[in-house]
Design an enzyme around this catalytic site. Sequence first.
Site, PDB file in Angstrom:
ATOM      1  N   ARG A 239      11.419   1.374  44.903  1.00 33.14           N
ATOM      2  CA  ARG A 239      11.024   2.111  45.388  1.00 33.14           C
ATOM      3  C   ARG A 239       8.867   1.597  45.639  1.00 33.14           C
ATOM      4  O   ARG A 239       8.337   1.363  44.707  1.00 33.14           O
ATOM      5  CB  ARG A 239      10.390   3.333  44.886  1.00 33.14           C
ATOM      6  CG  ARG A 239       9.724   4.569  45.466  1.00 33.14           C
ATOM      7  CD  ARG A 239       9.062   5.914  44.641  1.00 33.14           C
ATOM      8  NE  ARG A 239       7.992   5.463  44.547  1.00 33.14           N
ATOM      9  CZ  ARG A 239       7.503   5.891  43.036  1.00 33.14           C
ATOM     10  NH1 ARG A 239       8.238   6.430  42.633  1.00 33.14           N
ATOM     11  NH2 ARG A 239       6.387   5.683  42.208  1.00 33.14           N
ATOM     12  N   HIS A 243       5.805   8.361  44.869  1.00 30.19           N
ATOM     13  CA  HIS A 243       6.972   8.556  45.839  1.00 30.19           C
ATOM     14  C   HIS A 243       6.808   9.657  46.165  1.00 30.19           C
ATOM     15  O   HIS A 243       7.930  10.159  46.404  1.00 30.19           O
ATOM     16  CB  HIS A 243       6.728   9.896  43.761  1.00 30.19           C
ATOM     17  CG  HIS A 243       7.072  10.925  43.769  1.00 30.19           C
ATOM     18  ND1 HIS A 243       8.599  10.995  43.951  1.00 30.19           N
ATOM     19  CD2 HIS A 243       6.827  11.575  44.415  1.00 30.19           C
ATOM     20  CE1 HIS A 243       9.362  11.923  43.499  1.00 30.19           C
ATOM     21  NE2 HIS A 243       9.048  12.896  43.892  1.00 30.19           N
ATOM     22  N   TYR A 252       0.020   4.953  37.038  1.00 29.64           N
ATOM     23  CA  TYR A 252       1.752   4.379  36.147  1.00 29.64           C
ATOM     24  C   TYR A 252       2.369   2.866  36.296  1.00 29.64           C
ATOM     25  O   TYR A 252       2.990   2.657  35.231  1.00 29.64           O
ATOM     26  CB  TYR A 252       1.990   5.208  36.072  1.00 29.64           C
ATOM     27  CG  TYR A 252       3.044   5.187  37.049  1.00 29.64           C
ATOM     28  CD1 TYR A 252       4.275   5.698  37.808  1.00 29.64           C
ATOM     29  CD2 TYR A 252       1.962   6.483  37.537  1.00 29.64           C
ATOM     30  CE1 TYR A 252       4.050   5.406  38.961  1.00 29.64           C
ATOM     31  CE2 TYR A 252       3.132   7.726  39.427  1.00 29.64           C
ATOM     32  CZ  TYR A 252       4.238   6.632  40.228  1.00 29.64           C
ATOM     33  OH  TYR A 252       4.313   6.669  40.798  1.00 29.64           O
TER      34      TYR A 252
HETATM   35  C1  LIG Z   1      15.158  20.306  39.946  1.00 32.95           C
HETATM   36  C2  LIG Z   1      14.076  19.811  39.879  1.00 32.95           C
HETATM   37  N1  LIG Z   1      12.954  19.352  38.579  1.00 32.95           N
HETATM   38  C3  LIG Z   1      11.897  18.233  39.647  1.00 32.95           C
HETATM   39  C4  LIG Z   1      11.554  18.408  40.787  1.00 32.95           C
HETATM   40  C5  LIG Z   1      10.516  17.231  40.616  1.00 32.95           C
HETATM   41  N2  LIG Z   1      10.708  16.169  40.974  1.00 32.95           N
HETATM   42  C6  LIG Z   1      10.751  16.188  42.487  1.00 32.95           C
HETATM   43  S1  LIG Z   1      10.882  14.475  42.974  1.00 32.95           S
HETATM   44  C7  LIG Z   1      11.683  13.940  41.573  1.00 32.95           C
HETATM   45  C8  LIG Z   1      11.792  12.504  40.138  1.00 32.95           C
HETATM   46  C9  LIG Z   1      13.734  11.974  41.295  1.00 32.95           C
HETATM   47  O1  LIG Z   1      13.429  10.971  40.891  1.00 32.95           O
HETATM   48  P1  LIG Z   1      14.921  10.073  41.397  1.00 32.95           P
HETATM   49  O2  LIG Z   1      15.853  11.159  41.014  1.00 32.95           O
HETATM   50  O3  LIG Z   1      14.740   8.717  40.309  1.00 32.95           O
HETATM   51  O4  LIG Z   1      15.128  10.046  42.393  1.00 32.95           O
HETATM   52  P2  LIG Z   1      13.561   9.414  43.774  1.00 32.95           P
HETATM   53  O5  LIG Z   1      12.535  10.004  44.147  1.00 32.95           O
HETATM   54  O6  LIG Z   1      13.255   8.612  43.056  1.00 32.95           O
HETATM   55  O7  LIG Z   1      14.150   8.573  44.883  1.00 32.95           O
HETATM   56  C10 LIG Z   1      11.088  15.295  40.348  1.00 32.95           C
HETATM   57  C11 LIG Z   1      11.693  15.468  38.664  1.00 32.95           C
HETATM   58  C12 LIG Z   1      12.153  18.895  41.637  1.00 32.95           C
HETATM   59  N3  LIG Z   1      12.258  18.326  42.710  1.00 32.95           N
HETATM   60  N4  LIG Z   1      13.850  19.579  41.173  1.00 32.95           N
END
Ligand SMILES: Cc1ncc(C[n+]2csc(CCOP(=O)(O)OP(=O)(O)O)c2C)c(N)n1
Length: 348
Positions: A239, A243, A252
């Site tokens: 990425r 985010h 970070y």
């Molecule tokens: C059930 C839930 N818990 C927490 C969140 C908050 N949240 C949004 S994105 C994220 C991280 C996800 O990381 P990853 O699965 O690696 O996907 P990326 O964003 O890197 O594509 C979190 C914790 C959420 N959207 N849904």
Amino acid sequence: MHRLIAERGLDDTEFTADDARAALRDMIRARRFDERALALQRRGWMSGYPPFRGQEASQIGAAHAMRDDDVLLPTYRSNALQLARGVPPSDILLFRRGHAEYASDHDVPVFPQAVPIASQIPHAAGVGMAANYRGDDRAALVCFGDGATSEGDFHEGLNFAGVFDASVVFFCENNGWAISLPRERQTASESIAAKADAYGMDGMQVDGNDPLAVREAVERGFEKARAGEPVLIESLTYRQGPHTTADDPSRYRDDEPDLPEWRTRDPLDRFESFCREAGVVDDAALDAMRDDADEELREAVERAEATPEPGTDELFDNVYEELPPELARQREEHVAFVERTGPFDIER
Ligand SMILES: Cc1ncc(C[n+]2csc(CCOP(=O)(O)OP(=O)(O)O)c2C)c(N)n1
Ligand SMILES: [Mg+2]
């Protein structure tokens, strides 16, 4: 680790110049879309946007491994995959402007993009099981990130798929981060692919900066999935951006990812060079691809701007077939409130 362009020329692969050109064209379309969306968000055109910069090869490779009637279950990060599957760019933009998913009536078999992490994974198991029960030849590809593998839904979905021979390719884009949490802190597993073992399925890692390697890996995955053997593919990508537009990654992490020597930082630069060296494209062809992408985007933005804003009471649509009485009451109250005070304005 499955790699391809890091080690071979196009002639030593099973892909043609047309395959490579199609991959490059869609990667360029995706990159232009992402850059434009980010710029539009910065000037307040939409509320927030999760850029996928750096993940173009991973997503376009996966999209090009799918057959027309295969079902895609995307996340908020999988817009390149959706574009390559044929979801109109204006639909993706309109969703970010508060409209329900898929404002047009396109016929791409695609689920709404999942924002609750991993919620789409059990759904994919269901889609794959349904394909099996019906004897359909179609299969599902479900996208999720490294962070999603820590959710219960991930384990439940893979467990069901393994037990019930669901036709699913589980496609994990390991982009190194889950918001601010690095991959090493996400799981003590040596890899995410290794987790496949526990569910009785094959797992593999692929160079997610190589669209042809990803396509080949996912095509092999689909072959198995169609025969009732689900697979887990870990696409190693990065990425590059924040985010979302609400995030500041400088708090970070360092900007430069720690990469193995066989891999370059940017998948588009790398694949462009590969295609030039293979004689697949020249300057004129690249310019034409960029111009076409920009023209498509210009039309998409125009279409989105010409679409009236959704009413805030549309919030109550598309969840229940029939609105439960308490929600019906809340909707009426909301409509009356807006009539009294004027449209909802975030500044007030
Ligand atoms: C059930 C839930 N818990 C927490 C969140 C908050 N949240 C949004 S994105 C994220 C991280 C996800 O990381 P990853 O699965 O690696 O996907 P990326 O964003 O890197 O594509 C979190 C914790 C959420 N959207 N849904
Ligand atoms: Mg991630």
